[in-house]
Motif scaffolding. Structure first.
Motif, PDB file in Angstrom:
ATOM      1  N   GLN A 127       0.675  -1.246   0.040  1.00 34.49           N
ATOM      2  CA  GLN A 127      -0.022   0.052   0.089  1.00 34.49           C
ATOM      3  C   GLN A 127       1.037   1.338   0.150  1.00 34.49           C
ATOM      4  O   GLN A 127       0.636   2.143  -0.787  1.00 34.49           O
ATOM      5  CB  GLN A 127      -0.950  -0.118   1.224  1.00 34.49           C
ATOM      6  N   ALA A 128       1.875   1.035   0.786  1.00 32.57           N
ATOM      7  CA  ALA A 128       2.746   2.409   1.233  1.00 32.57           C
ATOM      8  C   ALA A 128       3.500   2.626  -0.163  1.00 32.57           C
ATOM      9  O   ALA A 128       3.586   3.656  -1.001  1.00 32.57           O
ATOM     10  CB  ALA A 128       3.661   2.435   2.027  1.00 32.57           C
ATOM     11  N   TRP A 129       4.115   1.649  -1.046  1.00 32.40           N
ATOM     12  CA  TRP A 129       4.583   1.600  -2.384  1.00 32.40           C
ATOM     13  C   TRP A 129       3.828   2.269  -3.347  1.00 32.40           C
ATOM     14  O   TRP A 129       3.918   3.268  -4.164  1.00 32.40           O
ATOM     15  CB  TRP A 129       5.192   0.296  -2.652  1.00 32.40           C
ATOM     16  N   ARG A 130       2.540   1.812  -3.562  1.00 32.66           N
ATOM     17  CA  ARG A 130       1.421   2.231  -4.265  1.00 32.66           C
ATOM     18  C   ARG A 130       1.229   3.866  -4.142  1.00 32.66           C
ATOM     19  O   ARG A 130       1.075   4.660  -5.130  1.00 32.66           O
ATOM     20  CB  ARG A 130       0.142   1.559  -4.183  1.00 32.66           C
ATOM     21  N   GLU A 131       1.224   4.107  -3.106  1.00 33.43           N
ATOM     22  CA  GLU A 131       0.668   5.706  -2.677  1.00 33.43           C
ATOM     23  C   GLU A 131       2.064   6.508  -3.130  1.00 33.43           C
ATOM     24  O   GLU A 131       1.857   7.568  -3.500  1.00 33.43           O
ATOM     25  CB  GLU A 131       0.401   5.962  -1.035  1.00 33.43           C
ATOM     26  N   SER A 132       3.218   6.018  -2.735  1.00 35.39           N
ATOM     27  CA  SER A 132       4.406   6.732  -3.104  1.00 35.39           C
ATOM     28  C   SER A 132       4.483   6.822  -4.591  1.00 35.39           C
ATOM     29  O   SER A 132       4.947   7.931  -5.118  1.00 35.39           O
ATOM     30  CB  SER A 132       5.699   6.161  -2.777  1.00 35.39           C
ATOM     31  N   LEU A 133       3.880   6.119  -5.523  1.00 38.00           N
ATOM     32  CA  LEU A 133       3.891   6.242  -6.770  1.00 38.00           C
ATOM     33  C   LEU A 133       2.905   7.033  -7.424  1.00 38.00           C
ATOM     34  O   LEU A 133       2.838   7.222  -8.669  1.00 38.00           O
ATOM     35  CB  LEU A 133       3.988   4.919  -7.660  1.00 38.00           C
ATOM     36  N   ARG A 134       1.744   7.262  -6.640  1.00 42.55           N
ATOM     37  CA  ARG A 134       0.468   7.735  -7.166  1.00 42.55           C
ATOM     38  C   ARG A 134       0.726   9.142  -7.837  1.00 42.55           C
ATOM     39  O   ARG A 134       0.057   9.133  -9.088  1.00 42.55           O
ATOM     40  CB  ARG A 134      -0.465   7.923  -5.920  1.00 42.55           C
ATOM     41  N   PRO A 135       1.657  10.051  -7.543  1.00 45.25           N
ATOM     42  CA  PRO A 135       1.487  11.229  -8.161  1.00 45.25           C
ATOM     43  C   PRO A 135       2.291  11.087  -9.615  1.00 45.25           C
ATOM     44  O   PRO A 135       1.587  11.742 -10.556  1.00 45.25           O
ATOM     45  CB  PRO A 135       2.786  12.004  -7.329  1.00 45.25           C
ATOM     46  N   ALA A 136       3.310  10.240  -9.701  1.00 49.82           N
ATOM     47  CA  ALA A 136       3.820   9.945 -10.973  1.00 49.82           C
ATOM     48  C   ALA A 136       3.084   9.447 -11.822  1.00 49.82           C
ATOM     49  O   ALA A 136       2.876   9.626 -13.174  1.00 49.82           O
ATOM     50  CB  ALA A 136       5.255   9.350 -10.564  1.00 49.82           C
ATOM     51  N   VAL A 137       2.286   8.371 -11.297  1.00 46.62           N
ATOM     52  CA  VAL A 137       1.378   7.522 -12.175  1.00 46.62           C
ATOM     53  C   VAL A 137       0.417   8.391 -12.786  1.00 46.62           C
ATOM     54  O   VAL A 137      -0.158   8.389 -13.973  1.00 46.62           O
ATOM     55  CB  VAL A 137       0.782   6.499 -11.658  1.00 46.62           C
ATOM     56  N   GLU A 138      -0.217   9.335 -11.956  1.00 45.38           N
ATOM     57  CA  GLU A 138      -1.317  10.103 -12.247  1.00 45.38           C
ATOM     58  C   GLU A 138      -0.786  11.276 -13.371  1.00 45.38           C
ATOM     59  O   GLU A 138      -1.708  11.336 -14.378  1.00 45.38           O
ATOM     60  CB  GLU A 138      -2.126  10.910 -11.080  1.00 45.38           C
ATOM     61  N   ARG A 139       0.450  11.782 -13.071  1.00 47.38           N
ATOM     62  CA  ARG A 139       0.810  12.690 -14.308  1.00 47.38           C
ATOM     63  C   ARG A 139       1.046  11.739 -15.502  1.00 47.38           C
ATOM     64  O   ARG A 139       0.708  12.363 -16.732  1.00 47.38           O
ATOM     65  CB  ARG A 139       2.409  13.064 -13.927  1.00 47.38           C
ATOM     66  N   ALA A 140       1.520  10.634 -15.702  1.00 46.44           N
ATOM     67  CA  ALA A 140       1.725  10.067 -16.693  1.00 46.44           C
ATOM     68  C   ALA A 140       0.650   9.475 -17.494  1.00 46.44           C
ATOM     69  O   ALA A 140       0.528   9.629 -18.703  1.00 46.44           O
ATOM     70  CB  ALA A 140       2.490   8.567 -16.510  1.00 46.44           C
ATOM     71  N   MET A 141      -0.589   9.610 -16.826  1.00 48.08           N
ATOM     72  CA  MET A 141      -1.760   9.337 -17.393  1.00 48.08           C
ATOM     73  C   MET A 141      -2.659  10.323 -17.778  1.00 48.08           C
ATOM     74  O   MET A 141      -4.007  10.390 -18.466  1.00 48.08           O
ATOM     75  CB  MET A 141      -2.725   8.413 -16.493  1.00 48.08           C
ATOM     76  N   GLU A 142      -2.193  11.771 -17.894  1.00 48.59           N
ATOM     77  CA  GLU A 142      -3.096  12.563 -17.960  1.00 48.59           C
ATOM     78  C   GLU A 142      -3.736  12.842 -19.385  1.00 48.59           C
ATOM     79  O   GLU A 142      -5.038  13.153 -19.607  1.00 48.59           O
ATOM     80  CB  GLU A 142      -2.195  14.351 -17.735  1.00 48.59           C
ATOM     81  N   GLU A 143      -3.020  12.170 -20.528  1.00 47.57           N
ATOM     82  CA  GLU A 143      -3.538  12.288 -21.649  1.00 47.57           C
ATOM     83  C   GLU A 143      -4.246  11.039 -21.945  1.00 47.57           C
ATOM     84  O   GLU A 143      -4.571  10.800 -23.358  1.00 47.57           O
ATOM     85  CB  GLU A 143      -2.288  12.330 -22.722  1.00 47.57           C
ATOM     86  N   TYR A 144      -4.573  10.153 -21.166  1.00 44.89           N
ATOM     87  CA  TYR A 144      -4.883   8.796 -21.365  1.00 44.89           C
ATOM     88  C   TYR A 144      -5.990   8.483 -20.589  1.00 44.89           C
ATOM     89  O   TYR A 144      -5.940   7.675 -19.530  1.00 44.89           O
ATOM     90  CB  TYR A 144      -3.828   7.565 -21.332  1.00 44.89           C
ATOM     91  N   PRO A 145      -7.261   9.018 -20.862  1.00 36.51           N
ATOM     92  CA  PRO A 145      -8.650   9.053 -20.175  1.00 36.51           C
ATOM     93  C   PRO A 145      -8.816   7.762 -19.742  1.00 36.51           C
ATOM     94  O   PRO A 145      -9.457   7.207 -18.461  1.00 36.51           O
ATOM     95  CB  PRO A 145      -9.633   9.999 -20.944  1.00 36.51           C
ATOM     96  N   ARG A 146      -8.677   6.718 -20.698  1.00 36.34           N
ATOM     97  CA  ARG A 146      -9.309   5.128 -20.433  1.00 36.34           C
ATOM     98  C   ARG A 146      -8.427   4.501 -19.228  1.00 36.34           C
ATOM     99  O   ARG A 146      -8.733   3.766 -18.423  1.00 36.34           O
ATOM    100  CB  ARG A 146      -9.188   4.468 -21.601  1.00 36.34           C
ATOM    101  N   LEU A 147      -7.152   4.882 -19.394  1.00 37.67           N
ATOM    102  CA  LEU A 147      -6.055   4.322 -18.476  1.00 37.67           C
ATOM    103  C   LEU A 147      -6.194   5.135 -17.034  1.00 37.67           C
ATOM    104  O   LEU A 147      -6.247   4.151 -16.008  1.00 37.67           O
ATOM    105  CB  LEU A 147      -4.598   4.641 -18.894  1.00 37.67           C
ATOM    106  N   ARG A 148      -6.621   6.356 -17.148  1.00 38.92           N
ATOM    107  CA  ARG A 148      -6.987   6.982 -15.872  1.00 38.92           C
ATOM    108  C   ARG A 148      -8.186   6.214 -15.294  1.00 38.92           C
ATOM    109  O   ARG A 148      -8.458   6.130 -13.879  1.00 38.92           O
ATOM    110  CB  ARG A 148      -7.271   8.544 -15.989  1.00 38.92           C
ATOM    111  N   GLN A 149      -9.225   6.115 -15.984  1.00 37.99           N
ATOM    112  CA  GLN A 149     -10.574   5.279 -15.556  1.00 37.99           C
ATOM    113  C   GLN A 149     -10.403   4.128 -14.993  1.00 37.99           C
ATOM    114  O   GLN A 149     -10.744   3.919 -13.709  1.00 37.99           O
ATOM    115  CB  GLN A 149     -11.591   5.246 -16.761  1.00 37.99           C
ATOM    116  N   GLY A 150      -9.467   3.394 -15.586  1.00 38.98           N
ATOM    117  CA  GLY A 150      -9.138   1.975 -15.316  1.00 38.98           C
ATOM    118  C   GLY A 150      -8.240   2.043 -13.974  1.00 38.98           C
ATOM    119  O   GLY A 150      -8.463   1.141 -13.064  1.00 38.98           O
ATOM    120  N   HIS A 151      -7.297   2.940 -13.938  1.00 42.82           N
ATOM    121  CA  HIS A 151      -6.490   3.112 -12.504  1.00 42.82           C
ATOM    122  C   HIS A 151      -7.338   3.452 -11.272  1.00 42.82           C
ATOM    123  O   HIS A 151      -7.199   2.948 -10.239  1.00 42.82           O
ATOM    124  CB  HIS A 151      -5.461   4.082 -12.876  1.00 42.82           C
ATOM    125  N   SER A 152      -8.256   4.487 -11.475  1.00 45.21           N
ATOM    126  CA  SER A 152      -9.043   4.637 -10.461  1.00 45.21           C
ATOM    127  C   SER A 152     -10.062   3.547 -10.061  1.00 45.21           C
ATOM    128  O   SER A 152     -10.104   3.586  -8.595  1.00 45.21           O
ATOM    129  CB  SER A 152     -10.093   5.960 -10.831  1.00 45.21           C
TER     130      SER A 152
END
Length: 239
Positions: free
Chosen positions: A183-208
């Motif tokens: 859980q801690a590892w996932r949270e530490s990566l969250r900002p980078a993952v969200e920035r990487a997915m900004e242009e990919y709405p389907r990936l953002r939806q699946g990640h959420s």
């Protein structure tokens, strides 16, 4: 090569030494403990011999090299698998599912195994793998598959489980090296993952949609895929 010049292709075709300073079982058990504690990079004949209080020469009486040792330890791990008896043909789906879950759980208990499954030589000659494979085939034949198709059906289930578990095992090994819980590892990566997915709405939806307990999400994802594989086999039986 043996003393009489015969080529040896696998540890399972190698003659057992007449005299044993160490037994094959001792060697394999200690190798598994080393691998579980320190990973595949730690395994060497010299290191294992030192842990056993013996020189590498004693090990070479049982195995010619590291690859043959890996054949032995992989089959040892296959001995942990649980495959039910084929005593209820109508319950084949639950029984095959149980065997598949056991295979995944075994791979995750020993995450190093993911990196060696492609280099285990004649793994099919190992007694534990032969036993569990035979039991799985018995389940599928009892369900109604002809022997040749039962073999393909088993290979399909195993390919799904090994493919999924290999990815999970790699992920868990990375976590272990990071020193963080999942859980801690996932949270530490969250900002980078969200920035990487900004242009990919389907990936953002699946990640959420995958927010929540990471372990529970991995369980649900594996179970979804397993049930779809079993759906396909059930449909094949109906036809």
């Amino acid at each position: 090569m043996t003393a009489d010049g015969q080529r040896i292709y696998s540890v399972w075709t190698r003659p057992r030494p007449a005299r044993e300073q160490l037994s094959r079982g001792q060697i394999v058990s200690e190798a598994v403990r080393l691998l579980d504690a320190e990973g595949i990079e730690s395994l060497s004949m010299r290191r294992l011999g030192a842990r056993l209080g013996a020189g590498a020469t004693s090990l070479y009486r049982h195995v010619a090299n590291k690859d043959e040792l890996i054949e032995l330890v992989v089959d040892e791990i296959y001995g942990e698998l649980e495959v039910p008896d084929a005593d209820d043909p109508a319950g084949w789906r639950d029984a095959v599912g149980h065997g598949a879950r056991s295979l995944r759980a075994t791979a995750l208990r020993h995450p190093w195994i993911a990196s060696v499954l492609g280099r285990v030589g004649l793994a099919g000659l190992g007694p534990n793998l032969m036993r569990t494979s035979d039991r799985m085939l018995a389940l599928l034949e009892a369900a109604g598959f002809a022997p040749a198709e039962a073999d393909r059906a088993m290979s399909t289930v195993v390919a799904y489980v090994v493919g999924t578990a290999t990815g999970e095992a790699g992920h868990l090994s990375l976590l272990a090296r990071s020193g963080q819980d999942e859980q801690a590892w996932r949270e530490s990566l969250r900002p980078a993952v969200e920035r990487a997915m900004e242009e990919y709405p389907r990936l953002r939806q699946g990640h959420s949609a995958r927010d929540g307990d990471p372990r529970a999400i991995r369980e649900e994802t594996f179970e979804y895929g397993l049930q779809r594989v079993l759906d396909g086999l059930a449909a094949r039986l109906e036809r």
